[in-house]
Design a protein around this motif. Structure first.
Motif, short mmCIF file in Angstrom:
data_model
loop_
_atom_site.label_atom_id
_atom_site.label_comp_id
_atom_site.label_asym_id
_atom_site.label_seq_id
_atom_site.Cartn_x
_atom_site.Cartn_y
_atom_site.Cartn_z
N GLY A 47 26.76 17.08 -32.05
CA GLY A 47 26.78 18.22 -31.14
C GLY A 47 26.20 19.47 -31.79
N GLN A 119 29.39 21.68 -25.38
CA GLN A 119 29.08 20.33 -25.85
C GLN A 119 30.30 19.40 -25.78
OE1 GLN A 119 26.18 18.85 -27.28
NE2 GLN A 119 25.16 20.63 -26.39
N GLU A 121 32.46 18.14 -23.66
CA GLU A 121 32.59 17.01 -22.73
C GLU A 121 31.77 15.82 -23.26
OE1 GLU A 121 31.34 15.93 -18.20
OE2 GLU A 121 32.26 17.91 -18.54
N ARG A 122 30.56 16.08 -23.69
CA ARG A 122 29.71 15.02 -24.25
C ARG A 122 30.31 14.48 -25.55
NH1 ARG A 122 23.18 15.39 -25.45
NH2 ARG A 122 23.00 13.36 -26.46
N ARG A 125 33.08 12.14 -24.73
CA ARG A 125 32.56 10.84 -24.26
C ARG A 125 32.09 9.99 -25.45
NH1 ARG A 125 29.71 13.84 -20.40
NH2 ARG A 125 27.78 13.38 -21.49
N GLU A 126 31.39 10.61 -26.40
CA GLU A 126 30.90 9.87 -27.56
C GLU A 126 32.06 9.30 -28.37
OE1 GLU A 126 28.22 12.30 -29.86
OE2 GLU A 126 26.83 12.56 -28.17
#
Length: 133
Positions: A47, A119, A121-122, A125-126
């Motif tokens: 990120g 960043q 939320e991403r 998910r990762e």
């Protein structure tokens, strides 16, 4: 030049993740509570790579036992210049078990906080994908 620095400068996130201990603790310059674990640390570092521009290490300091390293960097977050330092500690197996970042000035730290917030939320998910959830 330290192998972590080489991997960061090459954008080799596979190598970076391989250098992290499973129980690594990441201490953010903008979050109160540290983040424990390899998956979240790796996701945060990815990120940050999306947030920073013109990133470059400018100095490297190593402890006498080879287990402590400080890597000073310069970058931009949006239009803000940021200076910082990655403090790394390596365990007995040569993996990073403690990763702390400090940055200055305050205006850039605030910009970093906002950019990393966007960043998360991403990043979440990762981490979920890495843990098989």
């Amino acid at each position: 030049m330290h192998s972590f620095r080489k991997a960061v400068e090459a954008g080799d996130f596979g190598a970076i993740e391989e250098m992290l201990a499973d129980d690594v603790v990441f201490t953010s310059p903008v979050a109160f509570k540290p983040y424990p674990g390899k998956a979240i640390t790796a996701a945060i570092l990815r990120g940050v790579s999306r947030v920073f521009t013109d990133f470059r290490y400018v100095r490297e300091i190593a402890g006498t036992d080879g287990r402590d390293h400080a890597l000073l960097f310069e970058a931009k977050v949006g239009d803000k210049e940021i200076n910082g330092c990655d403090f790394l500690h390596f365990d007995e197996d040569g993996r990073i078990d403690d990763f702390m970042v400090m940055v200055r000035p305050l205006t850039a730290a605030k910009a970093l906080s906002e950019a990393m917030g966007a960043q998360f939320e991403r990043i979440s998910r990762e981490v979920a994908e890495a843990s098989g959830a």
